[in-house]
Design a protein around this motif. Structure first.
Motif, short mmCIF file in Angstrom:
data_model
loop_
_atom_site.label_atom_id
_atom_site.label_comp_id
_atom_site.label_asym_id
_atom_site.label_seq_id
_atom_site.Cartn_x
_atom_site.Cartn_y
_atom_site.Cartn_z
N MET A 1 -3.87 5.51 -8.88
CA MET A 1 -3.64 4.09 -8.70
C MET A 1 -4.94 3.35 -8.93
N GLU A 2 -4.84 2.26 -9.62
CA GLU A 2 -6.01 1.47 -10.00
C GLU A 2 -6.79 0.95 -8.79
N CYS A 3 -6.13 0.61 -7.71
CA CYS A 3 -6.81 0.10 -6.52
C CYS A 3 -7.84 1.10 -6.00
N ARG A 4 -7.49 2.36 -6.00
CA ARG A 4 -8.41 3.38 -5.50
C ARG A 4 -9.67 3.45 -6.34
N THR A 9 -7.78 -1.24 -0.67
CA THR A 9 -6.58 -0.75 0.00
C THR A 9 -5.48 -1.77 -0.25
N TRP A 10 -4.26 -1.33 -0.16
CA TRP A 10 -3.14 -2.23 -0.44
C TRP A 10 -2.36 -2.49 0.83
N VAL A 22 4.85 2.30 -9.99
CA VAL A 22 4.45 1.99 -8.62
C VAL A 22 3.11 1.27 -8.65
N ALA A 23 3.04 0.14 -7.95
CA ALA A 23 1.83 -0.67 -7.93
C ALA A 23 1.74 -1.43 -6.61
N PRO A 29 -5.19 -6.91 -2.74
CA PRO A 29 -6.26 -7.47 -3.58
C PRO A 29 -6.01 -7.34 -5.09
N GLY A 30 -5.43 -6.22 -5.53
CA GLY A 30 -5.26 -6.02 -6.96
C GLY A 30 -4.07 -6.71 -7.58
#
Length: 64
Positions: A1-4, A9-10, A22-23, A29-30
């Protein structure tokens, strides 16, 4: 996942109901689920939170 990758954190993970991508949600934030919609025009995503059958329509900008 791009956030990591960015150390973010989501708040909620969303699954695209068209293709299954999945996003992270709009309140993360992303905002990667919105980005997916903008790139693909896949209109509806569902929350992956257990016990929270929540869906968001990007076309109408509201829960469905």
């Amino acid at each position: 996942m791009e956030c990591r990758t960015f150390g973010w954190t989501w708040k909620r993970l969303m699954a695209c109901l068209t293709c299954g991508w999945v996003a992270c949600s709009n309140d993360s934030p992303g905002r990667h689920a919105r980005e997916h919609y903008q790139e693909t025009d896949h209109p509806v995503a569902a929350s992956l939170e257990p016990g929270a059958p929540w869906r968001w329509c990007y076309v109408h900008g509201r829960p469905v």
